[in-house]
Scaffold this motif. Sequence first.
Motif, PDB file in Angstrom:
ATOM      1  N   GLY A 164       0.798  -1.177   0.134  1.00 40.08           N
ATOM      2  CA  GLY A 164      -0.074   0.084   0.073  1.00 40.08           C
ATOM      3  C   GLY A 164       0.798   1.084  -0.021  1.00 40.08           C
ATOM      4  O   GLY A 164       0.574   2.283   0.699  1.00 40.08           O
ATOM      5  N   THR A 165       1.948   1.381  -0.729  1.00 39.48           N
ATOM      6  CA  THR A 165       2.833   2.313  -0.972  1.00 39.48           C
ATOM      7  C   THR A 165       2.276   3.748  -1.204  1.00 39.48           C
ATOM      8  O   THR A 165       2.499   4.672  -0.602  1.00 39.48           O
ATOM      9  N   LYS A 166       1.232   3.627  -2.274  1.00 35.90           N
ATOM     10  CA  LYS A 166       0.583   4.761  -2.610  1.00 35.90           C
ATOM     11  C   LYS A 166      -0.269   5.362  -1.633  1.00 35.90           C
ATOM     12  O   LYS A 166      -0.327   6.606  -1.262  1.00 35.90           O
ATOM     13  N   TRP A 167      -0.901   4.523  -0.445  1.00 35.74           N
ATOM     14  CA  TRP A 167      -1.566   5.013   0.690  1.00 35.74           C
ATOM     15  C   TRP A 167      -0.760   5.758   1.428  1.00 35.74           C
ATOM     16  O   TRP A 167      -1.089   6.618   2.282  1.00 35.74           O
ATOM     17  N   ALA A 168       0.389   4.997   1.735  1.00 35.99           N
ATOM     18  CA  ALA A 168       1.283   5.615   2.799  1.00 35.99           C
ATOM     19  C   ALA A 168       1.831   6.831   2.062  1.00 35.99           C
ATOM     20  O   ALA A 168       1.932   7.599   3.090  1.00 35.99           O
ATOM     21  N   LYS A 169       2.068   7.109   0.975  1.00 40.33           N
ATOM     22  CA  LYS A 169       2.344   8.473   0.663  1.00 40.33           C
ATOM     23  C   LYS A 169       1.184   9.624   0.654  1.00 40.33           C
ATOM     24  O   LYS A 169       1.658  10.696   1.382  1.00 40.33           O
ATOM     25  N   LYS A 170      -0.004   9.211   0.545  1.00 42.94           N
ATOM     26  CA  LYS A 170      -0.969   9.923   0.563  1.00 42.94           C
ATOM     27  C   LYS A 170      -1.110  10.619   2.202  1.00 42.94           C
ATOM     28  O   LYS A 170      -1.572  11.431   2.583  1.00 42.94           O
ATOM     29  N   PHE A 171      -1.114   9.176   2.951  1.00 45.04           N
ATOM     30  CA  PHE A 171      -1.300   9.582   4.332  1.00 45.04           C
ATOM     31  C   PHE A 171      -0.216  10.429   4.888  1.00 45.04           C
ATOM     32  O   PHE A 171      -0.506  11.533   5.704  1.00 45.04           O
ATOM     33  N   VAL A 172       1.014  10.173   4.454  1.00 44.81           N
ATOM     34  CA  VAL A 172       1.922  11.237   4.921  1.00 44.81           C
ATOM     35  C   VAL A 172       1.943  12.739   4.533  1.00 44.81           C
ATOM     36  O   VAL A 172       2.049  13.833   5.425  1.00 44.81           O
ATOM     37  N   THR A 173       1.418  12.818   3.149  1.00 44.79           N
ATOM     38  CA  THR A 173       0.947  14.185   2.477  1.00 44.79           C
ATOM     39  C   THR A 173       0.200  15.052   3.394  1.00 44.79           C
ATOM     40  O   THR A 173       0.171  16.283   3.567  1.00 44.79           O
ATOM     41  N   GLU A 174      -0.963  14.230   3.865  1.00 40.90           N
ATOM     42  CA  GLU A 174      -1.961  14.966   4.570  1.00 40.90           C
ATOM     43  C   GLU A 174      -1.841  14.986   5.828  1.00 40.90           C
ATOM     44  O   GLU A 174      -2.802  15.684   6.559  1.00 40.90           O
ATOM     45  N   PHE A 175      -0.679  14.510   6.397  1.00 41.73           N
ATOM     46  CA  PHE A 175      -0.625  14.414   7.837  1.00 41.73           C
ATOM     47  C   PHE A 175      -0.409  15.560   8.631  1.00 41.73           C
ATOM     48  O   PHE A 175      -0.777  16.179   9.621  1.00 41.73           O
ATOM     49  N   TYR A 176       0.208  16.722   7.690  1.00 40.24           N
ATOM     50  CA  TYR A 176       0.641  17.933   8.244  1.00 40.24           C
ATOM     51  C   TYR A 176      -0.257  19.105   8.218  1.00 40.24           C
ATOM     52  O   TYR A 176      -0.047  20.311   8.080  1.00 40.24           O
ATOM     53  N   GLU A 177      -1.746  18.698   8.062  1.00 42.09           N
ATOM     54  CA  GLU A 177      -2.811  19.624   8.171  1.00 42.09           C
ATOM     55  C   GLU A 177      -2.723  20.378   9.512  1.00 42.09           C
ATOM     56  O   GLU A 177      -2.698  19.905  10.510  1.00 42.09           O
ATOM     57  N   LYS A 178      -2.705  21.562   9.327  1.00 39.75           N
ATOM     58  CA  LYS A 178      -2.300  22.474  10.420  1.00 39.75           C
ATOM     59  C   LYS A 178      -2.883  22.153  11.830  1.00 39.75           C
ATOM     60  O   LYS A 178      -2.245  22.111  12.901  1.00 39.75           O
ATOM     61  N   ASP A 179      -4.367  22.259  11.781  1.00 46.50           N
ATOM     62  CA  ASP A 179      -5.037  22.289  13.181  1.00 46.50           C
ATOM     63  C   ASP A 179      -4.669  20.793  13.719  1.00 46.50           C
ATOM     64  O   ASP A 179      -4.423  20.597  14.936  1.00 46.50           O
ATOM     65  N   PHE A 180      -4.789  19.720  12.909  1.00 47.35           N
ATOM     66  CA  PHE A 180      -4.266  18.097  13.479  1.00 47.35           C
ATOM     67  C   PHE A 180      -3.036  18.271  14.089  1.00 47.35           C
ATOM     68  O   PHE A 180      -2.615  18.003  15.149  1.00 47.35           O
ATOM     69  N   TYR A 181      -1.976  18.664  13.173  1.00 38.55           N
ATOM     70  CA  TYR A 181      -0.712  18.561  13.594  1.00 38.55           C
ATOM     71  C   TYR A 181      -0.361  19.602  14.817  1.00 38.55           C
ATOM     72  O   TYR A 181       0.454  19.019  15.711  1.00 38.55           O
ATOM     73  N   ASN A 182      -0.873  20.719  15.028  1.00 34.66           N
ATOM     74  CA  ASN A 182      -0.562  21.542  16.074  1.00 34.66           C
ATOM     75  C   ASN A 182      -1.063  20.932  17.344  1.00 34.66           C
ATOM     76  O   ASN A 182      -0.730  20.632  18.233  1.00 34.66           O
ATOM     77  N   ASN A 183      -2.332  20.373  17.158  1.00 32.83           N
ATOM     78  CA  ASN A 183      -3.066  19.624  18.270  1.00 32.83           C
ATOM     79  C   ASN A 183      -2.420  18.331  18.735  1.00 32.83           C
ATOM     80  O   ASN A 183      -1.992  18.369  20.062  1.00 32.83           O
ATOM     81  N   LEU A 184      -1.779  17.583  17.878  1.00 26.50           N
ATOM     82  CA  LEU A 184      -1.023  16.512  18.227  1.00 26.50           C
ATOM     83  C   LEU A 184       0.436  17.035  19.089  1.00 26.50           C
ATOM     84  O   LEU A 184       0.636  16.399  19.991  1.00 26.50           O
ATOM     85  N   ILE A 185       1.004  17.760  18.456  1.00 25.05           N
ATOM     86  CA  ILE A 185       2.255  18.155  19.117  1.00 25.05           C
ATOM     87  C   ILE A 185       1.977  18.617  20.384  1.00 25.05           C
ATOM     88  O   ILE A 185       2.598  18.440  21.415  1.00 25.05           O
TER      89      ILE A 185
END
Length: 446
Positions: free
Chosen positions: A333-354
């Motif tokens: 599922g390499t294509k899904w891995a790339k898509k997941f990582v690319t979308e991971f840095y959505e600002k609200d989610f990423y800030n909240n996680l950190i």
Amino acid sequence: MKRIGTSLTALALTGALLAGCSSSGSGQAPSAPAQNSDAKPAAAPSGPKEKFVFWDKGEYVEAYNKMMKERAEKFGKDNNIDVEYVVVSQNDLKSKLLAAIEAKNPPDLIVANDPVAKQFVASDQLVDTSDIINKIDFSDGAKNIAVTSDKYFMVPHSLQLSGAFLRKDVWDKHNLPIPKTWDELYQQAKIVNDPKNGFYATGFPLGASGGNDAEGMVRTVIREFGGSIVDKDNNITVNSKETLEALKFIAKFWQEGLTPPASVTWDDNGNNKAYLAGTVGFVINSASIYDSLLKDNPELEKKTVMVPLIGGPKGESFVGSGNVFAIFKNGKGTKWAKKFVTEFYEKDFYNNLIEQIGGKYVPAINGVLDTPFWKNPNNKSAGWLSMIKSIKGAGNYPGPEDDLGSKAQTMQLATKAVARIVVEKMDPQKSLDQLEQELKQLYGKK
């Protein structure tokens, strides 16, 4: 915003074409079914869903894995795929990956400490991630932990900066200032140390546990004493008078009883637990301890001060580490891995996680440090942010970022050199000679 892969049902399409084009052989259209027929049209077979397998490191702060699991499950629903999210202890991650690769069944995506992930570059297991790096505004310090031989086979997930936690009440009792150098710490440790009452001045791990606390500390001291593991061309330079003095200096904390005897077997959680229990006065760690203090021991938090890393005779050395995403090219599922990582840095989610992790992680992307969390003066971890700009991503600096340097770190060869001096009572020069030979063997040097 991003192209979403979908599964086309070939059988259904074929069936539709046959239904519209079938003939009786006479050129006439096929007769329609009788109106009173009880027959129901067969449902088109849908086939199995595509699958995305994601192995994530187990984190000390429980909120992290909870949020990542929810994120992965939402990703699966949004893309109509099956997601297998697996939490793996960081001590077991490397061995499990090796077994999965041997079985030709690696996960599609992992999160790991950067030295662990870099070891899979030389064996050609990882996908080039330059396209993701170019799409996202990563900080220079973050990119430094994800590069190997000037190429990107990882994506920076988060930075982990270690500082020091100090029992300010104990130091104040003896009218001692906050130490700024290793020698100051050593001299003060001899004053505050009180093992008869169950209190040790410092809490330093020395167990080769698979984490990076012990190895990171030993390598930091070596650099700050003027030594180096390798030079910029990967020549082994560890066997020097500077490195020898560094090893002898570190060993004194155990030899003189300034750190708990049991710490020779501590893993990366050992110093956390000892500090939270109030049995040690100075530890080097990320902000995870601060988060735990606030939740579990607020009285001890009031007695604690967090300070930047201390320096040695040759100054300070801010060599950072962090977590990275790595995508395995032989995953299904390499294509899904790339898509997941690319979308991971959505600002609200990423800030909240950190922020939920309480400062243990520092953001890997630019433009997110102006939040109330990082501006809050009570958030003591913010005092370490000045180190981000000068981070070098390798514990073997000034050596290049490559898989050999990362492998040497995860093998914890420098930690074992100190352990031989402390536990086996080996002559320091002999232990250093052995360290040099181990490194030459690893690097293929004579």
